[in-house]
Design a protein around this motif. Structure first.
Motif, PDB file in Angstrom:
ATOM      1  N   VAL A 164       4.690  -0.618 -16.089  1.00  0.00           N
ATOM      2  CA  VAL A 164       4.204  -1.935 -16.513  1.00  0.00           C
ATOM      3  C   VAL A 164       5.374  -2.779 -17.025  1.00  0.00           C
ATOM      4  O   VAL A 164       5.527  -3.953 -16.686  1.00  0.00           O
ATOM      5  N   ARG A 165       6.212  -2.146 -17.837  1.00  0.00           N
ATOM      6  CA  ARG A 165       7.350  -2.848 -18.415  1.00  0.00           C
ATOM      7  C   ARG A 165       8.270  -3.369 -17.304  1.00  0.00           C
ATOM      8  O   ARG A 165       8.741  -4.502 -17.354  1.00  0.00           O
ATOM      9  N   ALA A 166       8.489  -2.526 -16.295  1.00  0.00           N
ATOM     10  CA  ALA A 166       9.342  -2.953 -15.187  1.00  0.00           C
ATOM     11  C   ALA A 166       8.703  -4.120 -14.438  1.00  0.00           C
ATOM     12  O   ALA A 166       9.370  -5.082 -14.068  1.00  0.00           O
ATOM     13  N   LEU A 167       7.371  -4.057 -14.254  1.00  0.00           N
ATOM     14  CA  LEU A 167       6.690  -5.135 -13.534  1.00  0.00           C
ATOM     15  C   LEU A 167       6.732  -6.445 -14.299  1.00  0.00           C
ATOM     16  O   LEU A 167       6.722  -7.521 -13.713  1.00  0.00           O
ATOM     17  N   ALA A 168       6.788  -6.345 -15.627  1.00  0.00           N
ATOM     18  CA  ALA A 168       6.797  -7.557 -16.449  1.00  0.00           C
ATOM     19  C   ALA A 168       8.042  -8.399 -16.207  1.00  0.00           C
ATOM     20  O   ALA A 168       8.064  -9.580 -16.526  1.00  0.00           O
ATOM     21  N   THR A 169       9.089  -7.809 -15.633  1.00  0.00           N
ATOM     22  CA  THR A 169      10.271  -8.601 -15.316  1.00  0.00           C
ATOM     23  C   THR A 169      10.060  -9.405 -14.027  1.00  0.00           C
ATOM     24  O   THR A 169      10.955 -10.098 -13.593  1.00  0.00           O
ATOM     25  N   LYS A 170       8.881  -9.298 -13.433  1.00  0.00           N
ATOM     26  CA  LYS A 170       8.541  -9.974 -12.170  1.00  0.00           C
ATOM     27  C   LYS A 170       9.550  -9.659 -11.070  1.00  0.00           C
ATOM     28  O   LYS A 170      10.240 -10.549 -10.569  1.00  0.00           O
ATOM     29  N   PRO A 171       9.669  -8.396 -10.722  1.00  0.00           N
ATOM     30  CA  PRO A 171      10.683  -8.013  -9.740  1.00  0.00           C
ATOM     31  C   PRO A 171      10.237  -8.289  -8.306  1.00  0.00           C
ATOM     32  O   PRO A 171       9.049  -8.451  -8.041  1.00  0.00           O
ATOM     33  N   LYS A 172      11.215  -8.346  -7.408  1.00  0.00           N
ATOM     34  CA  LYS A 172      10.905  -8.368  -5.981  1.00  0.00           C
ATOM     35  C   LYS A 172      11.014  -6.954  -5.423  1.00  0.00           C
ATOM     36  O   LYS A 172      10.454  -6.637  -4.391  1.00  0.00           O
ATOM     37  N   LEU A 173      11.811  -6.145  -6.120  1.00  0.00           N
ATOM     38  CA  LEU A 173      11.998  -4.758  -5.701  1.00  0.00           C
ATOM     39  C   LEU A 173      11.837  -3.864  -6.924  1.00  0.00           C
ATOM     40  O   LEU A 173      12.439  -4.110  -7.969  1.00  0.00           O
ATOM     41  N   LEU A 174      11.017  -2.845  -6.781  1.00  0.00           N
ATOM     42  CA  LEU A 174      10.779  -1.928  -7.898  1.00  0.00           C
ATOM     43  C   LEU A 174      11.334  -0.556  -7.529  1.00  0.00           C
ATOM     44  O   LEU A 174      11.014  -0.013  -6.475  1.00  0.00           O
ATOM     45  N   GLN A 196      21.911  -8.803 -15.378  1.00  0.00           N
ATOM     46  CA  GLN A 196      21.925  -9.892 -14.390  1.00  0.00           C
ATOM     47  C   GLN A 196      21.198  -9.463 -13.117  1.00  0.00           C
ATOM     48  O   GLN A 196      20.505 -10.255 -12.481  1.00  0.00           O
ATOM     49  N   ILE A 197      21.365  -8.192 -12.781  1.00  0.00           N
ATOM     50  CA  ILE A 197      20.705  -7.677 -11.584  1.00  0.00           C
ATOM     51  C   ILE A 197      19.191  -7.681 -11.779  1.00  0.00           C
ATOM     52  O   ILE A 197      18.434  -8.005 -10.866  1.00  0.00           O
ATOM     53  N   THR A 198      18.767  -7.349 -13.010  1.00  0.00           N
ATOM     54  CA  THR A 198      17.337  -7.426 -13.298  1.00  0.00           C
ATOM     55  C   THR A 198      16.844  -8.852 -13.084  1.00  0.00           C
ATOM     56  O   THR A 198      15.761  -9.073 -12.552  1.00  0.00           O
ATOM     57  N   LYS A 199      17.663  -9.813 -13.501  1.00  0.00           N
ATOM     58  CA  LYS A 199      17.250 -11.214 -13.323  1.00  0.00           C
ATOM     59  C   LYS A 199      17.182 -11.586 -11.841  1.00  0.00           C
ATOM     60  O   LYS A 199      16.375 -12.414 -11.446  1.00  0.00           O
TER      61      LYS A 199
END
Lengths: 262, 325, 307
Positions: free
Chosen positions: A164-174, A75-78
């Protein structure tokens, strides 16, 4: 401007061990913040607290005004926080393409029923996802490796694929957990450019845990230093470099005492 | 033509259903013994493909698949034995249609009851992994068996003696039609962006969560869907042999299904289908040497794990190239 | 009240045997982190070992006083099973040492079935009577309680073996190596521990204890068959988990508890309204409850996955 992430007096206790104590700090939009500290200072624990793997014993963590504790990691990823792992955790049996595609799953408009029916809407969505994944892979020069099993990538590429995989979740914070670990100087140099590039291109904030001082000092706008789970300093790279407490934490003081003994 | 290519998965399913219908119409021309082995192979395909969803794709090692099969067998048999006559009466007496309707109701009841059991096992098992999960599912399997074994011998389930006189509804069409649907459901679900979540859960749960994958939901879906198809397979089994008893759904049956999955290759639908057919045939060959059957199977299991743990037909990587947009 | 004490005693005697088997599960789990599914079958082989050794040496054994004859049979069977345990590990598990634990579990299921069905082929499927290695007589002078000589021997032998085991694990170099391996295999190997030898030794030790358990069990319920290891094996496994798997005192404690619970449930099943047929399910229900509510067991440590 309101902060993206706000930690207020966060502590976590494992049995008798206080892994993080009274940590307060925040990240502003578009900021690149470094989190450093000697081994075992609790840096990865902070990541695990932010991403919901651990629940804090006390204190509050707010992401975009939403309280993070109590949410499940997915959920946090979302909500918009993505991370990489200190010890690479790719989906080892999947191809490069599928590793990134997995992160797209949470953006699906259509769920299980559509994947069974396989109608036009489903096919369109799959094609769209495929395009997005390839766009992203191409940015990082991994497009031609799409069908490669991810474990046959070289080490540096595996690290990049995780980003790349992390960016694919369209994050605001990485959150990047020691991305330079195991890289040679050239790769580190490239990584520094890459992180800068990501931050600007995707307009995100980045929190970086890293041991390599050259990398941290080279790209971070602000740095927080942890020792024994407690923040001992915070400031610009220049301020941190000259901070006596930080120097003591890393090198020990001349009389052989640690900074907390003083 | 392009349309056919675009919807080829559905086309395959329709073709498979059509073929099983045609063969079913002509099944009087097939030798009775051969036909029975084919039907057993079909049921084994359903069992193996559905277990593969849980064990192979989702990586949740279940040792209790036969338990769900048993629930499906008992419940569907109970429907067609206890309620069959009144359903037939409602539909104006025995006919192909009324038998078919009765069978569909029986199978669905069996499948749904098994699915509920799958949910009951799946939810508490979410907190366990690896070998602990395996042992707990084995435990559930045994508990299901013990419960049926201890029902009253005069009741509908017949206690240790089991049930007899179940109508022989399982024809080629039903067995292979359901097998085709099972393969279609598992394969098309896994081969989608949604379905990559199952594989992600198998590979790394922590990383899955951090990619926004709801690992709990995936595991429950795998358990429930796997159990549902196992329940259907149980219903088909009961209506093929006409008699069932609790011993047939014990640990050894679960091991039989697991051997198929391992031999075919965990996560490989094609491999598992081939293995289910091959092992059914091997089983028939060993019928005269019953004493050696389990010895052969156990050696097979050990040798496979040591020499070729990925199975005989492991999953291959799909070639992905950017389509010229 | 007397009946309750009697049931309690019977439970402790049975539990002592479960404890012996549970130790094997726990030690193997300690060094290799996997469940040796075939352990219950080694227990069965131990009982058959006793049967066949007794048959082969009958003239000699008949001439000896019974405690000595028992010791000979037991030691011989323990040696045979230790060798078998080492062989099983060497041929079936060792090739898989670097593979996922689940693969090893599957192999262990294969080994278990192989032993059972090969046993059926070799020993025959029917139950065979087990010779009276221990005189079948009651101990007198205990008031209303009945205690047989066999039960006394069960306790004596189990206690002796537990003390011996504790000595080996805590006081010998191999025991130290075992403990080191269970804490951190890589570090142990780096410190010069020959992991292969230690693992073989652990399997040998566990199998020998199971063999002793097998003979005691067959003396308590004097018949043997190739599938006799399944139920005690499962219960002993539950005992190991209950005590905290990987924890040696825990396994002994767990064995006792399971023995007592099983005996009490069986003894009072009618009063409790549980059909006796459900006995086989009891162990699993306990197991499921432990794993759901206290997966680390009574004496075990919680292991946290590192992220």
């Amino acid at each position: 401007m309101s902060s993206v992430l706000e930690l207020n007096d966060v502590s976590i206790q494992f049995g008798g061990l206080r892994a993080v104590g009274g940590l307060t700090f925040s990240i502003q939009p578009g900021e690149l913040v470094g989190l450093i500290g000697p081994n075992g200072a609790g840096k990865t624990t902070v990541f695990n607290l932010i991403t919901g793997v651990y629940q804090p014993t006390s204190g509050s963590i707010k992401f975009g005004g939403v309280s993070v504790p109590g949410h499940k990691p997915h959920q946090i990823t979302k909500l918009g926080i993505a991370r990489t792992f200190q010890n690479i955790r790719l989906f080892s049996s999947l191809s490069v393409f599928d590793n990134v595609r997995t992160a797209k799953m949470m953006h699906l408009q259509h769920g299980i029923a559509h994947s069974l029916f396989r109608g036009p809407a489903f096919l369109d969505e799959e094609a769209m996802i495929e395009n997005e994944v390839f766009d992203l892979l191409d940015i990082f020069d991994l497009g031609k490796e799409a069908s490669t099993p991810c474990k046959s990538l070289c080490y540096g590429d595996q690290r990049r694929l995780e980003i790349v995989r992390a960016l694919a979740t369209k994050p605001k914070l990485l959150l990047l957990d020691e991305p330079a670990a195991g890289m040679n100087p050239t790769e580190k140099e490239e990584l520094m450019h890459l992180i800068q590039f990501i931050k600007d291109k995707f307009q995100i904030s980045v929190l970086l845990v890293e041991h390599d001082m050259k990398v941290v000092m080279g790209i971070c706008q602000r740095i927080a230093v942890l020792e024994y789970g407690v923040k001992i300093a915070e400031g610009t790279p220049a301020e941190i470099q000259s901070n006596p407490k930080v120097i003591a934490a890393y090198l020990g003081t001349e009389d052989g005492k640690g900074p907390l003994d003083a | 033509m392009q349309l056919l290519l675009k919807y080829r998965t559905q086309a395959f399913l329709l073709l498979a259903l059509l073929v099983s219908f045609v063969v079913s119409q002509a099944s009087d021309n097939i030798d009775g013994y051969v036909l029975q082995i084919m039907l057993v192979a079909g049921i084994n395909i359903i069992l193996a493909v559905s277990l593969n969803l849980v064990n192979g794709h989702t990586g949740q090692f279940s040792l209790g698949h036969a338990g769900f099969m048993g629930v499906g067998a008992y419940m569907s048999a109970a429907v067609s034995v206890e309620m069959g006559p009144s359903i037939l009466g409602l539909l104006g007496g025995p006919s192909t249609l009324s038998h078919g309707v009765t069978f569909v109701i029986a199978l669905l009841v069996g499948g749904l009851c098994a699915a509920v059991c799958g949910w009951m096992v799946g939810v508490p098992s979410l907190r366990l992994r690896g070998d602990y999960l395996a042992i707990v599912t084995l435990g559930f399997n045994e508990i299901i068996r013990v419960v049926f074994q201890n029902t009253s011998s005069s009741g509908p389930f017949g206690g240790a003696l089991g049930m007899r006189g179940i109508p022989d509804y399982s024809t080629f069409f039903w067995v292979f039609g359901i097998a085709a649907i099972c393969i279609y459901v598992v394969a098309s679900m896994v081969n989608s962006t949604y379905g990559r979540g199952f594989l992600a859960v198998r590979d790394d749960e922590v990383a899955s969560e951090s990619m926004g994958v709801n690992t709990v939901r995936y595991k429950v879906v795998a358990f429930v869907l796997g159990a549902f198809f196992a329940g259907l397979a149980g219903g088909l089994y009961a209506h093929l042999f006409g008699a069932i008893d609790p011993k047939g759904f014990g640990f050894l049956k679960s091991v039989d299904i697991i051997i198929m999955v391992i031999l075919g290759g965990m996560g490989s639908t094609l491999g598992v289908v081939v293995a289910a057919i091959g092992l059914t045939a091997l089983n028939e060959q060993l019928r005269d040497a019953e004493k050696f059957r389990m010895i052969v199977f156990s050696i097979l299991l050990i040798v496979m794990m040591i020499v070729r743990p990925q199975g005989l037909l492991p999953v291959t990587f799909e070639k992905k190239r950017r389509k010229s947009a | 009240m007397d009946q309750f004490v009697q049931q309690l005693l019977n439970g402790l005697f049975l539990g002592a045997i479960y404890a012996l088997i549970a130790l094997g599960y726990t030690m193997v789990y300690g060094v290799l982190r996997f469940i040796n599914f075939a352990h219950g079958d080694v227990f069965m082989l131990g009982a058959f070992g006793g049967l066949y050794v007794h048959k082969a040496l009958a003239p000699l054994l008949n001439a000896l006083p019974w405690p000595l004859a028992l010791a000979v049979v037991m030691l011989a069977s323990m040696a045979i099973c230790a060798a078998l345990g080492i062989a099983i590990e060497y041929f079936a598990y060792r090739p898989l040492r670097t593979r996922p634990r689940l693969n090893v579990l599957i192999t262990a299921i294969g080994v278990s079935l192989f032993i059972e069905y090969t046993g059926q082929l070799v020993f025959g499927a029917t139950q065979q009577p087990f010779p009276a290695l221990i005189p079948r007589q009651n101990i007198s002078g205990l008031g209303g309680l009945t205690v047989t000589m066999t039960q006394v021997i069960v306790v004596v032998v189990t206690t002796a073996l537990l003390i011996g085991l504790r000595y080996i694990v805590m006081r010998t170099r191999l025991g130290l190596a075992m403990r080191a391996l269970s804490l951190n295999p890589t570090a142990a190997a780096l410190m010069g521990v020959n992991t292969s030898v230690v693992i073989s030794f652990t399997f040998g030790l566990g199998s020998a204890l199971a063999a002793a358990g097998g003979i005691l069990y067959a003396s308590l319920y004097p018949s043997v068959d190739p599938f006799m290891g399944i139920q005690p094996g499962i219960k002993a496994f539950v005992a190991a988990v209950l005590g905290g798997i990987g924890n040696i005192p825990g396994a002994a404690l767990g064995g006792m508890i399971i023995g007592v619970v099983e005996t009490l449930v069986t003894g009072y099943s009618q009063k409790l309204g549980i059909p006796s047929g459900y006995k086989e399910g009891v162990a699993f229900i306990i197991l499921i409850l432990i794993l759901l509510f206290k997966p680390s067991g009574l004496l075990g440590k919680v292991e946290r996955e590192k992220v």
